[in-house]
Design an enzyme around this catalytic site. Structure first.
Site, short mmCIF file in Angstrom:
data_model
loop_
_atom_site.label_atom_id
_atom_site.label_comp_id
_atom_site.label_asym_id
_atom_site.label_seq_id
_atom_site.Cartn_x
_atom_site.Cartn_y
_atom_site.Cartn_z
N CYS A 116 -44.12 -1.97 10.82
CA CYS A 116 -43.20 -0.99 10.26
C CYS A 116 -41.77 -1.33 10.68
CB CYS A 116 -43.56 0.42 10.72
SG CYS A 116 -43.41 0.63 12.52
N CYS A 119 -41.13 -2.19 14.35
CA CYS A 119 -41.46 -3.57 14.73
C CYS A 119 -40.28 -4.49 14.43
CB CYS A 119 -42.70 -4.06 13.98
SG CYS A 119 -44.21 -3.14 14.32
N ASP A 524 -17.77 -16.79 -17.42
CA ASP A 524 -17.16 -18.08 -17.68
C ASP A 524 -17.56 -18.47 -19.10
OD1 ASP A 524 -15.89 -20.59 -17.21
OD2 ASP A 524 -17.86 -21.46 -16.86
N ASP A 723 -21.16 -21.27 -14.23
CA ASP A 723 -22.09 -22.40 -14.27
C ASP A 723 -22.44 -22.90 -12.87
OD1 ASP A 723 -19.85 -23.77 -13.48
OD2 ASP A 723 -19.57 -24.86 -15.35
N ASP A 727 -17.07 -23.02 -10.40
CA ASP A 727 -16.67 -21.64 -10.14
C ASP A 727 -17.07 -21.18 -8.76
OD1 ASP A 727 -15.65 -21.37 -12.77
OD2 ASP A 727 -17.68 -21.08 -13.52
#
Length: 830
Positions: A116, A119, A524, A723, A727
């Site tokens: 959980c 942990c 783009d 792409d 960028d």
């Protein structure tokens, strides 16, 4: 070798040799003999050595181990991992990475017994205190731990020893071993579930007659016999099936980090203890049927949860197992003959033979043969893709038709699939804000619940002492902190798995959450809204140089570039079968503008008008001044220091799905923007055709970055789609970013999500999955909150008895998990 006589066992610590106090209670069974330990530190280390199958260490050692009080003990089996080279520290396939200059290493580990939020909190907090550890992140779904550390200060053995000290078994990640561990956990859990179910049915056989007979309807001796039978039949479920709850609760209590196992274990222990006492006294209520039913139902929910985790991790498992461990290398190519070698031994330039049905061990270029390959694991494309001589084939692709001879261009460790697996591993490590909030709430919830149960017991003890104990048990049992803990991670895991199977890789955890909240979608143009495969429409000569020579020079200058326009020029030269492409020197790229190079002693420039014009003498005229400004083609100019030479007219078609994608986000009320490095008039015409209201052309990378940052300063939440190659800066700056996937660009991507399929329509699918995922998370959190808000007060008021509480808690967890698993469906209704 040390021989320790039996009579000395109780006088000296078997692990370190120090004296053992007479009242010492620390014991470890080694090779069938119980051995005394001087302190809890020695006991923990010795038990760890035994549990991991290294008991023979004590039979072969030549001296006692150092004391736990003297130093932090590092057992020999843990020190073994320190001698491994950095690339194997966590398994190369797991995406381990070590920087040779700084010794900063990112390694993956498999951690068992994660239950959980508590942990996760405990593991991350404990490792964060180790010297040299920069970060530690746990993925509860895949039970994977990623640690970023300084390898000179923090060794692998330090990590493993720290985890063992707080009760978690761990080892460096290995896909095969990890799969075996998950399968062992499943089988163990199934056995515990089977025993609990068997005990529950048998106890019910004795409990039902007592219920039917009612009070006073059964002979006292017979009623006592029924109780004792119920007690004995409950013991297997208590001793064996309930082990996970008691071990987890003890670990949490020992580490002062109460988790969901604490109230569960207390509820089971209290119900059984009270029932055993009533059986011994021969009076009072017994809850053996409730205990066995509670254990069985809770194990059922855990089994379903484990199955959901395995399904959520199935796509990653397939990826990791797809890259073959060996390959047939042709050392004497083009002559026949192959040698079977490990995939890790392949180097760039090696030639391999790939037979039908085999996967490529590395990224390759086809040298001989024509076949179809299956790229479904890499791109989500279900149809076979035709490949022939000269075509690139990524590692992990499966050859399904004819044998291929291929040349390795990237090693197995650097292949597209390896990079993809590394990105997928990163995708599951960090947690979005919503998950972090749920973890914090669940941790506080458990602590508050324990205090509330004590308060309820005290209140009922003052009102009706006979009911105080069962009501307190019902409060502990009916609560469901696990529903809060599971609400977000199970939904995110299911959604991530669904996206990955459709060729969409969410690298960062916030992708779905941020995309759903985005106010602006920025596109783009080249390679994003357009196909990314422009063609050369026309070559206009502007000087005396013949067209073929202009194309040869341009192709020579663009050979090393991956920009779509550059690839178009190179492809055009290849299509026209031009030979004698010259060599270049002094090559210089200007981002977003063009390239300059020296060919046969002459300096040339190739690129946009302004960049090329700077090389031309001022007196030189521009023969292309009458170029059609309304044309949709992009113009690439070629010139030398003596004057203009040529203009390349390159056009790029819109993607077929671009119109539908734009319409999708317009219906949602998003603001759409087109940013392009192409001419403004070309960008504007593309925007007009698609219905995008805002378009900006002639944008350099820094201009795109400035525009997006301006939107963010105005309060916008920006999603950027590009792409992934040119960028990088703006993709990093956006609130959430998407890169069109390709083998060459995959390793360079700076995006939060990669559209591996290369289809823009995958962006719409991401948005639809994001909306559904956020809806499911809200449903899960609302259900968990509503359930606990209703069930806990009802139990506190005495309206719910313990066995009904067990049913409610188990069903609460099951509802959350099953609701999240719905996200894995990819049909229209999903």
């Amino acid at each position: 070798m040390i021989a320790v006589e039996r009579g000395v066992v109780d006088a000296a610590c078997f692990h370190c040799g120090l004296p053992v106090a007479p009242a010492s209670s620390w014991r470890v069974t080694i090779a069938g003999v119980e051995r005394a330990m001087c302190c809890p530190g020695c006991e923990a280390v010795a038990q760890s050595i035994v549990d991991n199958g290294f008991s023979d260490y004590y039979g072969t050692r030549e001296g006692f181990a150092a004391t736990a009080a003297a130093q932090d003990l590092v057992p020999p089996e843990l020190q073994f991992y320190d001698s491994e080279p950095p690339d194997h520290d966590a398994g190369a396939s797991a995406g381990a990475d070590t920087n040779a200059d700084t010794d900063i290493s990112e390694t993956d580990y498999t951690v068992s017994n994660i239950r959980c939020a508590a942990c996760i909190w405990l593991i991350e907090r404990r490792l964060a205190r180790l010297p040299g550890v920069y970060s530690a992140q746990v993925n509860a779904v895949s039970e994977r731990l990623q640690v970023r550390r300084d390898a000179r200060i923090c060794k692998t053995s330090d990590i493993l020893a720290a985890l063992r000290a707080i009760g978690y078994a761990a080892y460096p990640y290995d896909p095969v071993q990890h799969g075996e561990q998950l399968e062992r956990s499943r089988k163990t859990l199934f056995r515990q579930l089977f025993i609990a179910g068997l005990s529950m049915m048998q106890v019910m056989m004795y409990a039902v007659p007592a219920y039917l007979a009612g009070e006073g309807g059964m002979d006292a001796d017979m009623a006592g016999l029924m109780r004792w039978a119920g007690l004995l039949l409950t013991l297997p479920a208590l001793v064996y099936s309930a082990q996970p709850f008691f071990r987890g609760a003890w670990r949490d209590i020992r580490n002062c980090a109460p988790g969901m196992d604490v109230p569960v274990a207390l509820g089971i222990a209290a119900a059984f203890g009270g029932s055993a006492l009533a059986t011994w006294r021969g009076e009072g209520d017994v809850y053996f049927d409730s205990v066995t039913m509670f254990i069985f139902l809770l194990l059922c929910s855990r089994y379903l949860e484990l199955a959901a985790r395995r399904k959520a991790a199935s796509a990653l498992d397939k990826l990791q197992q797809s890259l073959p461990a060996s390959a047939l290398r042709m050392d004497a190519y083009p002559h026949a003959g192959t040698q079977l070698v490990a995939a890790a031994q392949l180097c760039a330039g090696d030639v391999i033979l790939v037979r039908p049905g085999e996967a490529l061990a590395a990224d390759c270029i086809v040298l001989d043969g024509v076949s179809s390959v299956d790229l479904s694991l890499l791109t989500g494309e279900s149809r076979p893709v035709h490949k022939g001589v000269g075509d690139f084939v990524p590692g992990g692709a499966v050859n399904i038709a004819q044998a291929l001879t291929a040349k390795v261009v990237r090693t197995a460790g650097d292949s597209t699939l390896s990079v993809l697996v590394g990105l997928v591993n990163r995708a599951g490590q960090a947690k979005p804000k919503l998950a972090l909030w749920a973890d914090r709430v669940a941790a506080w919830f458990v602590a508050a619940l324990l205090l509330f149960a004590v308060a309820v017991f005290c209140a009922w003890y003052a009102v009706d002492p006979a009911r105080a104990w069962p009501v307190a048990i019902a409060v502990l049992v009916v609560s469901c902190p696990c529903a809060l803990s599971l609400a977000t991670p199970t939904a995110l895991a299911a959604a991530t798995d669904r996206l990955l199977r459709q060729g969409i890789l969410a690298v960062q955890p916030h992708v779905l959450e941020t995309l759903h909240r985005a106010t602006h979608i920025v596109f783009d143009k080249t390679g994003t809204l357009t196909a990314g495969k422009p063609t050369l429409q026309d070559l206009v000569t502007l000087g005396t140089l013949p067209p073929d020579d202009c194309l040869r020079i341009a192709a020579a200058m663009e050979r090393s570039s991956t920009h779509p326009l550059a690839l178009t020029i190179v492809q055009a030269a290849a299509d026209q079968q031009l030979h004698g492409i010259p060599e270049t020197s002094a090559l210089r790229h200007a981002a977003g503008q063009g390239v300059e190079a020296t060919v046969d002693g002459v300096t040339y420039r190739l690129g946009n008008f302004a960049f090329v014009h700077a090389l031309i003498p001022t007196a030189s005229t521009m023969p292309a001044a009458d170029a059609d400004e309304q044309a949709e083609a992009s113009y690439v100019f070629l010139a030398s220091g003596k004057g203009w030479l040529a203009r390349f007219d390159i056009a790029d078609a819109l993607r077929p799905e671009a119109q539908a994608v734009v319409a999708h986000f317009q219906r949602l009320g998003k603001s759409l923007v087109l940013l392009s490095g192409d001419r403004h008039d070309v960008a504007q015409r593309v925007a007009d055709r698609l219905g995008i209201p805002t378009a900006l052309g002639d944008c350099l990378p820094e201009s795109k970055l400035s525009f997006v940052q301006g939107l963010q300063r105005g309060g916008a939440i920006v999603a950027m789609v590009g792409d992934g190659v040119n960028d990088a800066a703006v993709l990093r700056a956006a609130d959430v970013s998407f890169a069109m996937g390709s083998g060459a660009a995959l390793a360079q991507t700076n995006a939060d999500c990669v559209l591996l399929s290369g289809q823009l329509s995958a962006l719409c699918e991401s948005d639809r999955v994001a909306a559904k995922t956020l809806a499911v998370i809200r449903q899960n959190l609302a259900w968990a909150t509503l359930y606990n808000a209703v069930a806990i007060p009802a139990a506190a008021l005495g309206w719910i008895n313990p066995w009904l509480s067990g049913v409610g808690m188990s069903l609460s967890s099951v509802v959350v998990v099953l609701n999240a698993v719905r996200l894995r469906r990819t049909g229209k209704g999903g």
